[in-house]
Design a protein around this motif. Structure first.
Motif, PDB file in Angstrom:
ATOM      1  N   LYS A   1       4.586   6.350  14.211  1.00 36.38           N
ATOM      2  CA  LYS A   1       5.875   6.661  13.593  1.00 36.38           C
ATOM      3  C   LYS A   1       6.383   8.048  13.984  1.00 36.38           C
ATOM      4  O   LYS A   1       7.572   8.229  14.246  1.00 36.38           O
ATOM      5  CB  LYS A   1       5.776   6.536  12.077  1.00 36.38           C
ATOM      6  N   LEU A   2       5.488   9.021  14.023  1.00 39.81           N
ATOM      7  CA  LEU A   2       5.904  10.375  14.402  1.00 39.81           C
ATOM      8  C   LEU A   2       6.443  10.393  15.823  1.00 39.81           C
ATOM      9  O   LEU A   2       7.492  10.977  16.084  1.00 39.81           O
ATOM     10  CB  LEU A   2       4.733  11.358  14.272  1.00 39.81           C
ATOM     11  N   TYR A   3       5.748   9.754  16.747  1.00 39.71           N
ATOM     12  CA  TYR A   3       6.172   9.783  18.147  1.00 39.71           C
ATOM     13  C   TYR A   3       7.520   9.091  18.338  1.00 39.71           C
ATOM     14  O   TYR A   3       8.366   9.573  19.085  1.00 39.71           O
ATOM     15  CB  TYR A   3       5.111   9.153  19.039  1.00 39.71           C
TER      16      TYR A   3
ATOM     17  N   ALA B   1       3.753  -2.526  27.946  1.00 43.43           N
ATOM     18  CA  ALA B   1       2.799  -2.420  26.836  1.00 43.43           C
ATOM     19  C   ALA B   1       2.413  -0.964  26.590  1.00 43.43           C
ATOM     20  O   ALA B   1       2.263  -0.540  25.434  1.00 43.43           O
ATOM     21  CB  ALA B   1       1.557  -3.267  27.120  1.00 43.43           C
ATOM     22  N   LEU B   2       2.255  -0.178  27.643  1.00 45.21           N
ATOM     23  CA  LEU B   2       1.944   1.248  27.492  1.00 45.21           C
ATOM     24  C   LEU B   2       3.079   1.974  26.779  1.00 45.21           C
ATOM     25  O   LEU B   2       2.843   2.795  25.892  1.00 45.21           O
ATOM     26  CB  LEU B   2       1.711   1.907  28.858  1.00 45.21           C
ATOM     27  N   GLN B   3       4.307   1.664  27.148  1.00 48.82           N
ATOM     28  CA  GLN B   3       5.445   2.326  26.526  1.00 48.82           C
ATOM     29  C   GLN B   3       5.590   1.926  25.061  1.00 48.82           C
ATOM     30  O   GLN B   3       5.893   2.765  24.206  1.00 48.82           O
ATOM     31  CB  GLN B   3       6.714   2.038  27.323  1.00 48.82           C
ATOM     32  N   GLU B   4       5.335   0.664  24.767  1.00 50.14           N
ATOM     33  CA  GLU B   4       5.356   0.230  23.364  1.00 50.14           C
ATOM     34  C   GLU B   4       4.281   0.961  22.567  1.00 50.14           C
ATOM     35  O   GLU B   4       4.521   1.418  21.444  1.00 50.14           O
ATOM     36  CB  GLU B   4       5.130  -1.275  23.270  1.00 50.14           C
ATOM     37  N   ALA B   5       3.095   1.096  23.150  1.00 49.16           N
ATOM     38  CA  ALA B   5       1.993   1.788  22.473  1.00 49.16           C
ATOM     39  C   ALA B   5       2.317   3.269  22.265  1.00 49.16           C
ATOM     40  O   ALA B   5       2.035   3.824  21.202  1.00 49.16           O
ATOM     41  CB  ALA B   5       0.699   1.637  23.268  1.00 49.16           C
ATOM     42  N   ALA B   6       2.929   3.894  23.266  1.00 46.67           N
ATOM     43  CA  ALA B   6       3.252   5.321  23.184  1.00 46.67           C
ATOM     44  C   ALA B   6       4.195   5.618  22.030  1.00 46.67           C
ATOM     45  O   ALA B   6       4.108   6.678  21.394  1.00 46.67           O
ATOM     46  CB  ALA B   6       3.868   5.800  24.496  1.00 46.67           C
ATOM     47  N   LEU B   7       5.098   4.695  21.748  1.00 43.32           N
ATOM     48  CA  LEU B   7       6.087   4.918  20.694  1.00 43.32           C
ATOM     49  C   LEU B   7       5.748   4.200  19.391  1.00 43.32           C
ATOM     50  O   LEU B   7       6.546   4.203  18.453  1.00 43.32           O
ATOM     51  CB  LEU B   7       7.472   4.506  21.195  1.00 43.32           C
ATOM     52  N   ALA B   8       4.566   3.607  19.319  1.00 45.39           N
ATOM     53  CA  ALA B   8       4.145   2.927  18.096  1.00 45.39           C
ATOM     54  C   ALA B   8       3.852   3.885  16.939  1.00 45.39           C
ATOM     55  O   ALA B   8       4.213   3.580  15.802  1.00 45.39           O
ATOM     56  CB  ALA B   8       2.930   2.030  18.369  1.00 45.39           C
TER      57      ALA B   8
ATOM     58  N   PRO C   1       1.316  16.030   8.379  1.00 50.03           N
ATOM     59  CA  PRO C   1       1.607  14.592   8.339  1.00 50.03           C
ATOM     60  C   PRO C   1       0.763  13.834   9.361  1.00 50.03           C
ATOM     61  O   PRO C   1       0.190  14.426  10.280  1.00 50.03           O
ATOM     62  CB  PRO C   1       3.092  14.537   8.706  1.00 50.03           C
ATOM     63  N   LEU C   2       0.742  12.534   9.231  1.00 53.69           N
ATOM     64  CA  LEU C   2      -0.057  11.672  10.100  1.00 53.69           C
ATOM     65  C   LEU C   2       0.401  11.749  11.554  1.00 53.69           C
ATOM     66  O   LEU C   2       1.597  11.667  11.830  1.00 53.69           O
ATOM     67  CB  LEU C   2       0.059  10.230   9.592  1.00 53.69           C
TER      68      LEU C   2
ATOM     69  N   LEU D   1      -6.277   4.583  17.396  1.00 51.14           N
ATOM     70  CA  LEU D   1      -6.174   3.269  18.027  1.00 51.14           C
ATOM     71  C   LEU D   1      -5.277   2.343  17.195  1.00 51.14           C
ATOM     72  O   LEU D   1      -4.491   1.571  17.755  1.00 51.14           O
ATOM     73  CB  LEU D   1      -7.552   2.645  18.223  1.00 51.14           C
ATOM     74  N   ARG D   2      -5.375   2.446  15.896  1.00 46.48           N
ATOM     75  CA  ARG D   2      -4.502   1.650  15.019  1.00 46.48           C
ATOM     76  C   ARG D   2      -3.050   2.086  15.161  1.00 46.48           C
ATOM     77  O   ARG D   2      -2.147   1.255  15.225  1.00 46.48           O
ATOM     78  CB  ARG D   2      -4.920   1.800  13.555  1.00 46.48           C
ATOM     79  N   GLN D   3      -2.813   3.403  15.188  1.00 51.39           N
ATOM     80  CA  GLN D   3      -1.440   3.898  15.306  1.00 51.39           C
ATOM     81  C   GLN D   3      -0.773   3.448  16.603  1.00 51.39           C
ATOM     82  O   GLN D   3       0.420   3.156  16.613  1.00 51.39           O
ATOM     83  CB  GLN D   3      -1.412   5.425  15.219  1.00 51.39           C
ATOM     84  N   TYR D   4      -1.533   3.399  17.665  1.00 54.56           N
ATOM     85  CA  TYR D   4      -0.993   2.944  18.955  1.00 54.56           C
ATOM     86  C   TYR D   4      -0.908   1.413  19.036  1.00 54.56           C
ATOM     87  O   TYR D   4      -0.388   0.876  20.003  1.00 54.56           O
ATOM     88  CB  TYR D   4      -1.851   3.449  20.113  1.00 54.56           C
ATOM     89  N   GLY D   5      -1.449   0.734  18.042  1.00 49.86           N
ATOM     90  CA  GLY D   5      -1.422  -0.725  18.043  1.00 49.86           C
ATOM     91  C   GLY D   5      -2.421  -1.331  19.007  1.00 49.86           C
ATOM     92  O   GLY D   5      -2.201  -2.419  19.538  1.00 49.86           O
TER      93      GLY D   5
END
Length: 167
Positions: A109-111, A100-107, A10-11, A61-65
């Motif tokens: 879907k798998l994470y 912003a780092l925490q938002e990116a880390a959980l952006a 999966p992605l 980069l897209r997945q992390y937003g």
């Protein structure tokens, strides 16, 4: 004809958040906040535009937003850093970069799903591997990279040190 079918996982982000932030920083240094063609951005990251590494970097980069992808096809598509990326790279206000780092880390879907499954903690490596292979149907060869990338991302974002984001 004797070729075994490829089992795709999966992605998931190909690179950790730290590496994605580093690649975003390079883009900001070279191109500023301007939209740029993918064919211009990929050499900044050390890749040929047609390489799988360039495409996987863009996908991460897209997945992390951290980037938006605009119109265009293949190497002609336009990419631009997001406001989240700019906050991570430039914001000096207390807590804003960390948020912003925490938002990116959980952006990705798998994470986010993993984070929620284990109540904002890390499982044992054996439990983690079994969940990825058995429940989520990951290819076993991808599992070490997924586990390492997830742990590195959470650590870099400060999610493992008690400064947790509410999701």
């Amino acid at each position: 004809k004797d070729k075994k079918p490829l089992h795709r996982s999966p992605l998931y982000p190909w690179i950790s958040l730290k590496k994605a932030v580093d690649r975003s920083r390079v883009l900001l240094e070279k191109e500023g906040r301007h939209a740029v063609r993918f064919s211009v951005a990929s050499p900044h990251w050390g890749f040929k535009v047609t390489s799988s590494g360039a495409m996987q970097t863009l996908a991460a980069l897209r997945q992390y937003g951290l980037v938006n992808v605009g119109e265009g096809i293949a190497e002609n598509r336009m990419i631009q850093l997001t406001e989240r990326a700019i906050r991570i790279l430039l914001d000096k206000r207390e807590g804003e970069r960390q948020k912003a780092l925490q938002e990116a880390a959980l952006a990705p879907k798998l994470y986010l799903a993993l984070w929620q499954k284990w109540d904002n903690a890390l499982p044992s490596d054996g439990n983690f591997e079994s969940h990825l292979v058995v429940d989520l149907k990951f290819n076993q060869t991808a599992v070490p990279a997924v586990i390492d990338g997830y742990k590195e991302t959470l650590s870099y974002a400060g999610l493992l040190s008690g400064g947790m984001l509410s999701v």
